[in-house]
Write a protein that holds these residues in place. Sequence first.
Motif, short mmCIF file in Angstrom:
data_model
loop_
_atom_site.label_atom_id
_atom_site.label_comp_id
_atom_site.label_asym_id
_atom_site.label_seq_id
_atom_site.Cartn_x
_atom_site.Cartn_y
_atom_site.Cartn_z
N ALA A 172 10.02 4.85 6.41
CA ALA A 172 8.68 4.27 6.37
C ALA A 172 7.68 3.62 4.93
O ALA A 172 7.68 2.96 4.45
CB ALA A 172 7.37 4.45 7.72
N THR A 175 10.09 1.17 2.93
CA THR A 175 10.38 0.09 3.23
C THR A 175 8.96 -0.40 3.06
O THR A 175 9.14 -1.62 2.57
CB THR A 175 10.81 0.08 5.24
OG1 THR A 175 12.09 0.26 5.69
CG2 THR A 175 11.11 -1.34 5.78
N GLY A 176 7.45 0.24 3.51
CA GLY A 176 7.26 -0.50 2.59
C GLY A 176 6.75 -0.27 1.29
O GLY A 176 6.08 -1.97 0.91
N ILE A 180 6.06 -4.85 -0.60
CA ILE A 180 5.15 -5.06 -1.06
C ILE A 180 5.52 -5.31 -2.48
O ILE A 180 4.76 -6.38 -2.86
CB ILE A 180 4.44 -3.94 -1.70
CG1 ILE A 180 3.42 -2.80 -0.06
CG2 ILE A 180 3.05 -3.81 -2.61
CD1 ILE A 180 2.96 -2.00 0.14
#
Length: 201
Positions: A172, A175-176, A180
């Motif tokens: 996570a 991926t985040g 961004i």
Amino acid sequence: MFNLIRRDVILQKRQLLLFIPFILFFIIMGAHPALTFLIASIFIPFNTYAYDEKAETNILLNSLPYTRTEIIASRYVGAVIYMGLAIGVTSLVFFAFNKPFTITDIAIGSSLFLLFASVTFPLFYIFKPGYIFPIVMISFLLLAGIGPASVTFLAEYLTVITDFIVDLSVPALYTGATLIIVVVYVISWGITTVIYQRKAF
């Protein structure tokens, strides 16, 4: 567009001979691998901007059968291609000298490069030629110097954000961060295109 990307490599044939010794210096000096990957990624794209500032290349480029959108696209796509090549060559140099590094180091170095490029690429078309390149390089050195201390300070005093990040799973988090960075890079690409479309040469 890809001819424009090739042009950058052809123009920098001599500078490219300095690339491996340049990277070797940081490896031998024991610089953090992430910083080495960042510096390697910066080498070609920012040399291109430095060359274009001196030669006033934008006047020539605008006389060629390329749209302004294609010229800016070649900068942003080229930067990603050069980053990939630079990371590949730098990884081989690390292997050759038996210096350890991780995928995380590559991820951090490439992420920082894309963020740095996102902030600085538009500036090359806002400020007058001859001024922005020294400013960008000085800013980079300052950020490299105070960046780690700033992150440590924020981690200590903004515990809510730190706790939230720590609680995220590794997939996570990656991926985040990737999403961004991609969004910031695309926004920068759009802003630079608009600036370049309106600029008179």
